[in-house]
Design an enzyme around this catalytic site. Structure first.
Site, PDB file in Angstrom:
ATOM      1  N   THR A  76       0.963  -1.225  -0.037  1.00 41.36           N
ATOM      2  CA  THR A  76       0.012  -0.078  -0.093  1.00 41.36           C
ATOM      3  C   THR A  76       1.034   1.258   0.144  1.00 41.36           C
ATOM      4  OG1 THR A  76      -1.711  -1.090   1.111  1.00 41.36           O
ATOM      5  CG2 THR A  76      -1.539   1.136   1.205  1.00 41.36           C
ATOM      6  N   CYS A 329      -9.020  -6.362   1.373  1.00 41.37           N
ATOM      7  CA  CYS A 329      -9.495  -4.821   1.931  1.00 41.37           C
ATOM      8  C   CYS A 329     -10.837  -4.618   1.673  1.00 41.37           C
ATOM      9  CB  CYS A 329      -8.362  -3.999   1.164  1.00 41.37           C
ATOM     10  SG  CYS A 329      -6.804  -4.629   1.256  1.00 41.37           S
TER      11      CYS A 329
HETATM   12  C1  LIG Z   1      -2.647  -6.164  -5.936  1.00 40.96           C
HETATM   13  C2  LIG Z   1      -2.584  -5.663  -4.549  1.00 40.96           C
HETATM   14  N1  LIG Z   1      -1.815  -4.449  -4.417  1.00 40.96           N
HETATM   15  C3  LIG Z   1      -1.445  -3.891  -3.294  1.00 40.96           C
HETATM   16  C4  LIG Z   1      -2.035  -4.586  -1.946  1.00 40.96           C
HETATM   17  C5  LIG Z   1      -1.702  -4.017  -0.760  1.00 40.96           C
HETATM   18  O1  LIG Z   1      -0.530  -4.699  -0.197  1.00 40.96           O
HETATM   19  P1  LIG Z   1      -0.164  -4.595   1.499  1.00 40.96           P
HETATM   20  O2  LIG Z   1      -1.112  -5.295   2.218  1.00 40.96           O
HETATM   21  O3  LIG Z   1       1.345  -5.036   1.450  1.00 40.96           O
HETATM   22  O4  LIG Z   1      -0.264  -3.307   1.781  1.00 40.96           O
HETATM   23  C6  LIG Z   1      -2.622  -5.906  -2.187  1.00 40.96           C
HETATM   24  C7  LIG Z   1      -2.815  -6.708  -1.203  1.00 40.96           C
HETATM   25  O5  LIG Z   1      -4.027  -7.331  -0.916  1.00 40.96           O
HETATM   26  C8  LIG Z   1      -2.744  -6.438  -3.600  1.00 40.96           C
HETATM   27  O6  LIG Z   1      -3.344  -7.571  -3.721  1.00 40.96           O
END
Ligand SMILES: Cc1ncc(COP(=O)(O)O)c(C=O)c1O
Length: 393
Positions: A76, A329
């Site tokens: 993120t 999320c």
């Molecule tokens: C494609 C994608 N991008 C970004 C994220 C965010 O990752 P993080 O959990 O490390 O913040 C996720 C998490 O589900 C994801 O699947």
């Protein structure tokens, strides 16, 4: 699953358990080799050495140079840094940014925020398989375009995008190209040079490493600004005390993936295909979401006529199976998935979706169990559905 976990876990796209081999490697960094990598004395130098070794490992995993890897705390954060960092560093050149309509929420929300700051954001459509047409990218690039950001493989439907072709177009047009490779990292080969990308995000906890470590690959010479200001760690791009244990774990995850990805990919594809075939043949009114072939080895995503995804998840949980309706999320929001809607599914179809993602500990017997219980679960839910009369089976 590691021996102590008895439930069936089919939500590896959401997060993964830490591989016991990785856990063993990182433990000393919590209480023995715990130094701050910025300290000049030996505790610090020991941590710094582990940090730089990890950087080399991760860089070589994607054919990058070590100084092109910026460690962050999550993907993120990497995605926020990519979008906001490029936008603000290049706003004299232009204010136009291109993303796709199927990005992860952290890209969508960053883009929305940038829009509120005066940037212009264009969101590209996808076809019914969730694929972006590189020619659409070409058409949308204008003189003010500074960045294109397209997800490598969808966290929801698993569709893999033609990143190399899109990257080639961006390079020809002199536009920075970022890809969110969180779901593909460690599952399919990644080479930042062959793929023509300037920036790439990845996260440790999606590939059997610990949570709290991620990275942004930034090609040398890219104009980018930090979003966190402070002690100047990570070449000034990400101030914060470095999370050495998690980063060591991230690198260990890359080492394992490098060795095992090919064989493990083939094993998982076999199970996934059995799962897809089984669901589609045993359950009438079931459909596969995403591209039939061009998808991640571990992803299966369906929609079922006349049922709500959330009800399926609850029923499966009672049967000892962990699954998801979409991204982790978005599963807190009761809105239909923006990814499925962008692919042209209707509201009620998008609401009836189920994502099953396989991983390192998925066994054939678990797929067999799911195929045994899922048809009855869908049948029961359809029987109690208030919309029962509007469809026939
Ligand atoms: C494609 C994608 N991008 C970004 C994220 C965010 O990752 P993080 O959990 O490390 O913040 C996720 C998490 O589900 C994801 O699947």
């Amino acid at each position: 699953m590691p021996k102590n976990v008895k439930k069936i876990y089919l939500d590896y796209a959401s997060t993964t358990p830490v591989d016991p081999r990785i856990l063993r490697v990182i433990l000393p960094y919590f209480n023995k080799k715990f130094g701050n990598s910025m300290s000049l004395y030996s505790f610090g130098q020991e941590a710094k050495e582990a940090l730089e070794e990890s950087r080399e490992t991760i860089a070589s995993f994607i054919n990058a140079k070590p100084n092109e890897i910026i460690f962050t705390g999550s993907a993120t954060e990497s995605n926020n840094l990519a979008l906001k960092g490029i936008a603000f560093a290049n706003r004299k050149r232009g204010n136009h940014i291109i993303i796709s309509s199927i990005e992860h929420h952290c890209i969508m929300e960053s883009a929305k925020w940038l829009k509120a700051q005066g940037f212009e954001v264009v969101s590209l459509p996808v076809n019914r398989y969730g694929l972006i047409d590189p020619q659409d990218v070409k058409k949308k690039i204008n003189k003010k375009t500074i960045l294109v950001s397209i997800i490598h493989a969808s966290n929801e439907i698993g569709t893999i995008q033609p990143i190399k072709e899109i990257g080639k177009i961006c390079r020809e047009k002199g536009v920075y190209f970022h890809t969110d490779a969180v779901q593909s990292f460690g599952k399919i080969p990644i080479d930042v040079n062959k793929m023509n990308v300037d920036l790439l995000s990845a996260s440790s906890h999606k590939m059997y490493g610990p949570k709290g470590a991620a990275c942004l690959y930034v090609r040398k010479g890219t104009m980018i600004e930090p979003i966190l200001h402070g002690g100047g760690q990570e070449s000034g791009l990400r101030s914060s005390t470095i999370n050495v244990p998690a980063i060591v774990g991230f690198a260990a995850a890359c080492k394992i993936a490098k060795k095992e990805m090919k064989k493990e990919g083939m094993r998982v594809i076999k199970l996934r295909d059995k799962l897809i075939k089984g669901v589609l043949s045993k359950i009438t009114g079931s459909h596969l979401n995403g591209h039939p072939e061009n998808r991640l080895p571990n992803n299966a995503n369906f929609w079922f006529k006349g049922v709500e995804g959330e009800s399926i998840i609850i029923q499966l949980d009672l049967l000892g199976i962990a699954a998801s309706t979409g991204s982790a999320c978005s599963s807190v929001k009761l809105e239909p998935s923006h990814v499925l809607m962008a692919m042209g599914l209707k509201h009620e179809q998008a609401h009836g979706s189920l994502r099953l993602t396989l991983g390192r500990w998925t066994k054939e017997s678990e797929i067999d169990y799911l195929l045994k219980v899922l048809p009855g679960t869908i049948k029961r839910l359809r029987e109690i559905s208030p919309f029962k009369k509007s469809f026939k089976f």
